[in-house]
Design an enzyme around this catalytic site. Structure first.
Site, PDB file in Angstrom:
ATOM      1  CG  ASP A  82      15.590 -29.946  58.086  1.00 51.45           C
ATOM      2  OD1 ASP A  82      16.756 -29.883  57.688  1.00 51.45           O
ATOM      3  OD2 ASP A  82      15.471 -30.506  59.472  1.00 51.45           O
TER       4      ASP A  82
ATOM      5  CG  ASP B 117      15.159 -33.984  61.707  1.00 47.17           C
ATOM      6  OD1 ASP B 117      16.514 -33.805  61.711  1.00 47.17           O
ATOM      7  OD2 ASP B 117      14.621 -34.383  60.911  1.00 47.17           O
TER       8      ASP B 117
ATOM      9  CG  ASP C 266      19.819 -30.929  62.310  1.00 45.79           C
ATOM     10  OD1 ASP C 266      20.833 -30.826  61.317  1.00 45.79           O
ATOM     11  OD2 ASP C 266      18.888 -31.685  61.948  1.00 45.79           O
TER      12      ASP C 266
END
Length: 862
Positions: free
Chosen positions: A294, A589, A593
């Site tokens: 990310d 997160d 996901d």
């Protein structure tokens, strides 16, 4: 409808009354049960049979001491496994489930174990509900109740939510009505019998590896046993030979030693802010060849600050200040005088929309800032304070909230205002533009301005509003208000961490929902890509997937920045990388996901901003959401794997040496070189501590200068095979030579065995030092970097010397003191093993790199 909630004092009193909000922990094996389990082994059964036969044959001393050694081995294994079990439990408690409640009039995040009846709790998508709740307010709220009902379809629930279920969509608030054993899932837990934990794949492979060795050894023993029996040897002597061979060859301590190595790795990773949820992930992270990360909060600090504002009337503003500090003025571009919202209606409308379509909480007290919520929402609250607009919220009553969901890319609210119902929307520029009536010229201006902001590293959001109400979030006909540019600085250590990955030949990719130009700019600063590379968008990925899988794989393989990516596309990227032979570590997160985290070889969840479902789907949790912590975890993973290889090498090669010694003695028709009791003593003294001590070996310093190991690489590779064979041959051949020469010189069998046993003790202690590195010379390994191993060697040698002078024990083991000249001969002989190993290491380094000069230096990561 949010209430004031409980006071801290009242919550503590209720916690004392009701106890912690948790279910009874799964039963763990007690120390006594673990001790009993140590005897559940086919190898141990053989030795127990040996004890029985010794008793039948009247060999009481042998029976007694074999029993004592078995008990000591079981005790050592029990201590190892119990310590590993305690470490795993302690680390599991470091990743608590969290809940968002109102305490002392402020939203706070607390450990779900501290929830009490009467708490006012706030739920959002991705949360694992921590208690039974009476819902008082909800917005598009859906719950996955499969934990209770077995049905995986999400249901809309307007009245109650139950502990253990998962919020899949929307928001809700309510009052806790039951905790712990009094919840619905708590009542079910009373009826559930806890199952046995499944062994991780690595441990299963180790068990299979050990079993294969054992089968091969049993075959060898059977052949030697038969040959000796055919030669007409006494049955009791043949039996003792078989027992001695079995004892010498079986590495029964290997699984326990590897479990300890993994547990040590867990502790070390915890210090690097990486919490291990699945034991095998300790080693798996060290094997990864590709890290898909990310951006927000992982590569950046996740402190969003609004720096630029562009209105639809093309007025542009600069906002001073950073983070949550409200001391910053707003200047119109090109003017030095701060502006107020009274001077610019468009600025007021834009800011108000950002405050209304908002779920964060921010209160400035004289000594403390109370902040809770998403970084983007907090940034708008800070802007509202800077423009003195927060008081306007009192005139706007919220009717409907459309919370931010990653798959939608925007958030919205419907509020009653002095002018009537008003819709407020903020989100991705492309999303918001489709909701507005825009001319072609205006659309181009918006896109040009968005591109400019993104090119300068800003995250760009669009805002719009309109009159009316809405039952769904399919908004149309809104008025476009403008753009907001937010900055989220890179973490100061992220650039160095990416460089370390490049040095270790680990590929890094950024996967984000941000604008492609923003993602590409930050990736270039991180040196993930060069200035000539480009970002791939989610729409481009969709187009490639629509063509065929090969085209999708080609697109993924040739790019390292993926922007405007939908959550489900993260899983598709993961699967593509796996198809291409990568060993993938994926970060995430959000609730969406979870599939990507599940499908990756190593799923890594964010501990600070991650949802409960993301943490539960992951193998590892970052307590600081920091990319550099992943890099530290990779180092620790590689250390663990290296140490596992060292343990295997020590145990297998010493067992093979003892087998070789016996084979030579049988082939040359010599007496048994060591009795079973002496072999048991040898293995207990030399391998009882040293194998575990090797698991404490620190980093060698070259972990990141080596490429990742191939995912399918066997533990017993060419290097391991060469080292085992050479070491076993040297120890076995020299020990046999000593035994044979001693007998030829007229030394008694007892004295010859005494010398041979001492030589094997010295050999195996030297071998423990040789095992500290597969490639590096022992001269460059810091001698005192593993004091546990050094202490183990010193104690083992001291115990054996002490046994020579201990009445009873020396008689049972047939030991006697050794004179000074024999000591010198044995020490010189044992040093041959060290010399041979050093020569082999040198030749291996030269073979791997002909230009290599000195061994790798003692450089270590910070």
């Amino acid at each position: 409808m949010t209430t004031q909630g409980l006071s801290s004092e009242k919550a503590q009193a209720l916690l004392t009354e009701y106890g912690e909000n948790c279910l009874p922990k799964p039963s763990r094996n007690s120390f006594v049960r673990l001790f009993i389990i140590q005897f559940r082994s086919a190898f141990i059964y053989v030795l127990l049979v040996a004890v029985v036969v010794c008793l039948i044959l009247g060999q009481l001393i042998n029976a007694f001491f074999i029993s004592v050694v078995l008990l000591l081995n079981a005790l050592i294994g029990t201590i190892q496994e119990y310590s590993a079990q305690q470490a795993a439990d302690a680390l599991a408690d470091m990743v608590p489930q969290q809940s968002r409640v109102i305490r002392d009039n402020h939203p706070v995040v607390v450990d779900s174990r501290s929830l009490v009846p009467g708490d006012w709790i706030m739920l959002s998508s991705g949360d694992r509900i921590g208690a039974d709740i009476d819902l008082r307010q909800s917005s598009q709220f859906q719950v996955d109740e499969s934990a209770l009902t077995g049905e995986s379809i999400s249901v809309s629930n307007k009245e109650q939510a139950f502990a253990g279920t998962l919020v899949t969509h929307g928001r809700a608030e309510g009052e806790v009505i039951a905790t712990g054993i009094n919840t619905q899932i708590g009542q079910i837990a009373k009826l559930v019998h806890q199952g046995v934990d499944t062994k991780p794949p690595l441990m299963q492979r180790i068990d299979q590896f050990t079993l294969r060795i054992a089968i091969a050894i049993v075959i060898i023993i059977a052949l030697i046993f038969s040959l000796t029996l055919i030669r007409g040897a006494d049955l009791s002597d043949v039996f003792l030979l078989g027992v001695a061979l079995a004892v010498s060859a079986i590495p029964e301590g290997l699984p326990a030693a590897i479990t300890v190595a993994l547990a040590i790795g867990m502790k070390r990773m915890a210090k690097a802010n990486v919490i291990v949820r699945k034991l095998v992930a300790v080693e798996s992270l060290g094997s990864c060849t590709f890290i898909a990360s990310d951006k927000t909060g992982t590569l950046t600090v996740n402190e969003m600050t609004i720096g630029q504002i562009w209105l639809a009337n093309e007025h542009k503003y600069h906002v001073a200040g950073e983070g949550l500090a409200q001391n910053g003025l707003v200047h119109r571009h090109g003017h030095g005088v701060p502006v107020t919202v009274e001077e610019e209606l468009g600025l007021k409308q834009l800011t108000l929309v950002g405050l209304l379509a908002n779920e964060a909480h921010l209160v400035y007290n004289t000594d403390k800032i109370h902040a809770d919520g998403d970084g983007v929402d907090l940034a708008f609250l800070v802007l509202g304070h800077k423009l003195r607009l927060t008081s306007e919220l009192e005139n706007h009553t919220q009717l409907t909230l459309f919370p931010y969901e990653s798959e939608k890319g925007f958030s919205a609210s419907v509020n009653n205002s002095p002018l009537g119902p008003q819709i407020s929307v903020k989100g991705a520029v492309e999303k918001v533009m489709t909701m507005c009536s825009l001319s072609e010229e205006m659309s181009q201006k918006i896109l040009d301005q968005t591109h400019w902001m993104a090119r300068h590293g800003y995250r760009v959001l669009a805002l719009a509003h309109g009159a009316g109400t809405a039952e769904s979030d399919a908004f149309t006909g809104l008025e476009f208000l403008g753009l907001v540019a937010m900055s989220d600085p890179l973490r100061h250590d992220a650039i160095e961490a990416v460089a370390s990955c490049r040095q270790a030949q680990i590929k890094v990719a950024m996967i984000t929902g941000d604008h492609p130009v923003t993602a590409l700019t930050l990736s270039q600063q991180l040196k993930i890509v060069s200035e000539h590379d480009k970002a791939v968008t989610g729409s481009e990925l969709s187009q490639a997937m629509a063509l065929n899988e090969s085209e999708f794989d080609r697109l993924v393989a040739t790019h390292r920045v993926f922007a405007r990516v939908k959550p489900e596309q993260k899983m598709e990227i993961t699967q593509s990388l796996i198809r291409q032979g990568e060993f993938v570590a994926m970060t995430g997160d959000g609730v969406n996901d979870a599939p990507a985290l599940k499908h990756a070889h190593v799923g890594i969840s964010m501990g600070l901003r991650g949802t409960d479902v993301a943490r539960e789907s992951a193998s590892l949790v970052l307590t600081d959401d920091n990319f550099s912590s992943i890099v530290k975890g990779v180092i620790e993973g590689r250390i663990v794997y290296n140490n596992i290889r060292k343990v295997i090498f020590l145990l297998v090669s010493t067992g093979a040496a003892e087998i070789f010694l016996f084979i030579l003695s049988v082939l040359f028709a010599l007496p048994i070189p060591l009795f079973p009791l002496q072999i048991l003593w040898l293995n207990l003294v030399t391998n009882g501590v040293q194998d575990v001590a090797l698991a404490f070996e620190p980093a060698e310093g070259n972990e990141f200068s080596q490429p990742p190991r191939a995912p399918k690489e066997p533990i017993f590779d060419r290097l391991m095979l060469e080292r085992v064979c050479i070491s076993a041959l040297v120890m076995g051949l020299i020990a046999f030579g000593l035994f044979a020469i001693s007998l030829q010189m007229g030394v008694s069998e007892e004295a010859a065995r005494n010398l041979t046993l001492m030589l094997m003790v010295l050999f195996e202690n030297v071998h423990a030092l040789n095992s500290r590195s597969e490639h590096r010379s022992l001269f460059v390994v810091p001698f005192f970097s593993n004091p546990i191993l050094l202490l183990g060697i010193f104690v083992a040698q001291g115990i054996h010397i002490g046994a020579m002078y201990t009445p009873g024990l020396s008689d049972a083991l047939q030991l006697s003191p050794i004179n000074f000249s024999h000591w010198l001969i044995l020490l010189a002989t044992a040093s041959v093993l060290f010399i041979v190993d050093e020569v082999h290491k040198k030749r291996w380094r030269m073979r791997a790199n002909p230009n290599l000069g000195e061994p790798i230096t003692d450089r270590r990561p910070e």
